[in-house]
Write an enzyme that holds these catalytic residues in place. Sequence first.
Site, mmCIF file in Angstrom:
data_model
loop_
_atom_site.group_PDB
_atom_site.id
_atom_site.type_symbol
_atom_site.label_atom_id
_atom_site.label_comp_id
_atom_site.label_asym_id
_atom_site.label_seq_id
_atom_site.Cartn_x
_atom_site.Cartn_y
_atom_site.Cartn_z
ATOM 1 N N LYS A 67 0.820 -1.206 0.000
ATOM 2 C CA LYS A 67 0.000 0.000 0.000
ATOM 3 C C LYS A 67 0.862 1.266 0.000
ATOM 4 O O LYS A 67 0.426 2.315 -0.451
ATOM 5 C CB LYS A 67 -0.926 0.027 1.213
ATOM 6 C CG LYS A 67 -1.813 -1.197 1.390
ATOM 7 C CD LYS A 67 -2.827 -1.369 0.276
ATOM 8 C CE LYS A 67 -3.942 -2.340 0.630
ATOM 9 N NZ LYS A 67 -3.518 -3.746 0.706
HETATM 10 C C1 LIG Z 1 -4.176 -4.908 0.325
HETATM 11 C C2 LIG Z 1 -3.363 -6.131 0.295
HETATM 12 C C3 LIG Z 1 -3.615 -7.166 -0.615
HETATM 13 C C4 LIG Z 1 -4.774 -7.113 -1.586
HETATM 14 O O1 LIG Z 1 -4.589 -6.111 -2.561
HETATM 15 P P1 LIG Z 1 -5.838 -5.595 -3.410
HETATM 16 O O2 LIG Z 1 -5.311 -4.489 -4.246
HETATM 17 O O3 LIG Z 1 -6.848 -5.116 -2.410
HETATM 18 O O4 LIG Z 1 -6.331 -6.736 -4.200
HETATM 19 C C5 LIG Z 1 -2.772 -8.252 -0.615
HETATM 20 N N1 LIG Z 1 -1.757 -8.358 0.266
HETATM 21 C C6 LIG Z 1 -1.489 -7.399 1.173
HETATM 22 C C7 LIG Z 1 -0.370 -7.580 2.121
HETATM 23 C C8 LIG Z 1 -2.263 -6.245 1.216
HETATM 24 O O5 LIG Z 1 -1.997 -5.287 2.114
#
Ligand SMILES: *Cc1c(COP(=O)(O)O)cnc(C)c1O
Length: 495
Positions: free
Chosen positions: A113
Amino acid sequence: MQVLKYNSTRSKGEFLTFSEAVVKGIAPDGGLYVPTFFPNIDIHDPELIKMDYVTLAKKILGLYLVDFTEAELTACVESAYDSKFNTPDIAPVHTIGQASFIELFHGKTLAFKDMALSILPYLMKTGASKTQMHEEIVILTATSGDTGKAALEGFADVEGVKIIVFYPTDGVSDVQKKQMTSQEGSNVSVLGITGNFDDAQNAVKALFLDESLGKELKDKGFVFSSANSINIGRLLPQIVYYVNAYLALVREGTIKLGDAVNITVPTGNFGNILAAYYAKAMGLPFKTFICASNENHVLTDFINTGVYDINRPFETTNSPSMDILISSNLERFLYAISGGNSEVVSDLMRGLKANGRYQINEIMIENMSDFVGGYASDAEAVDTIRSLYENHGYVLDTHTAVAYKVYADYVRETGDQTQTLIASTASPFKFLDSVAEGLGIDTTGIEAFDLMEVVAKKAGLTIPEPVVGLKDKPVLHPKTIDKLTIKEEVIAIIK
Ligand SMILES: *Cc1c(COP(=O)(O)O)cnc(C)c1O
């Protein structure tokens, strides 16, 4: 020449600049903003292969942020991808045979993120000033664990912005929870919410669409926006690391320029995998998209049958950031595979709201034939952590382990030997219990935070700087609320 704009997935009455779209976050009709077309990127351009991350980010984002001046774009990109990341490569690639992990966890909160939330505050501030918005922005964010902390880090003490994060109290790891509840900053609020991620996300979405609340706030000088991946400003920066990783494979000699690669992504809200799909739409030679889920495998079923159905129990797993049944970015994918048909998308979304279910037509199914889906259980994720560690000395987090397991299943079933980029979405230090189990550590009697040192020692890793000392940080945001009172809480915070 056609100028790139943004329209809602649910109607085409309104065309916005990037600045307008990033500030609004979600369209008034409940749809998500999408670009009116995909600009092309020529991977054979000899300049491209020489570009570092920052240069490439300017190049790619420049194609989408057409209303930003070059100076504005440069300021945003350079403020985002700097020494906050613990490697100058920003998102390095680690290749083991035919699997190449894109390490997306080198930012401040140790999850992918950070890749988008390091830049989003700058995009939003620039967008707000370009649209001559005078209201103070209130960022509302629902999180399954990682978005919340990354958004808090990105927006803490940013002038003219408040941020409120909602997380499901029992749906995040100990490290994730402490990272959020210990967040400093004069403009930040963090609230636990009883219920799961979908409850939190729905409650927040309802606030965005509450017209009387919107008006009340506007009169007081505030406006809501979103740091979730429903915001187009989250999605576009994620395209960059897929292009960068492809070029990195060429540079390290793993593939030749022009070779096709497959993509595997551990998926929740469908934002990360959608960014890879957008990269393909721009001209990257991506062949098969392997969408990996945990026990909440609503997406696996959707890809296999064309039916999306959330009428099933919500499972709490050891990959909590993927514990989602309503995958909001899938709406943008539906828009793409319907050929940009906003009526079809509106109908499907109405069906989802009314019945928790929808079925796509044959043409749309045909248009997603480059997607395959699979899922892994908690135990399979732990086994995968074990085998990658034992065979290659490489430590995965639980989400990436889910991805690797589904990838390995796909290779076994199809014999497809194509080099595959796997999104490695979090540091193993965020999900210590399961990682420790995978490394064969006996965790009885070891407190959650003390596991950090034990895991580091066993695997020969250094504890990442952002979580050093986390255990002793004071909890500044202890409050938990019921989802039914979310509106009153938000109004109280803004006052
Ligand atoms: C948010 C997240 C995901 C999923 O990603 P999306 O874009 O919501 O599909 C997978 N792994 C981790 C560690 C995340 O923080």
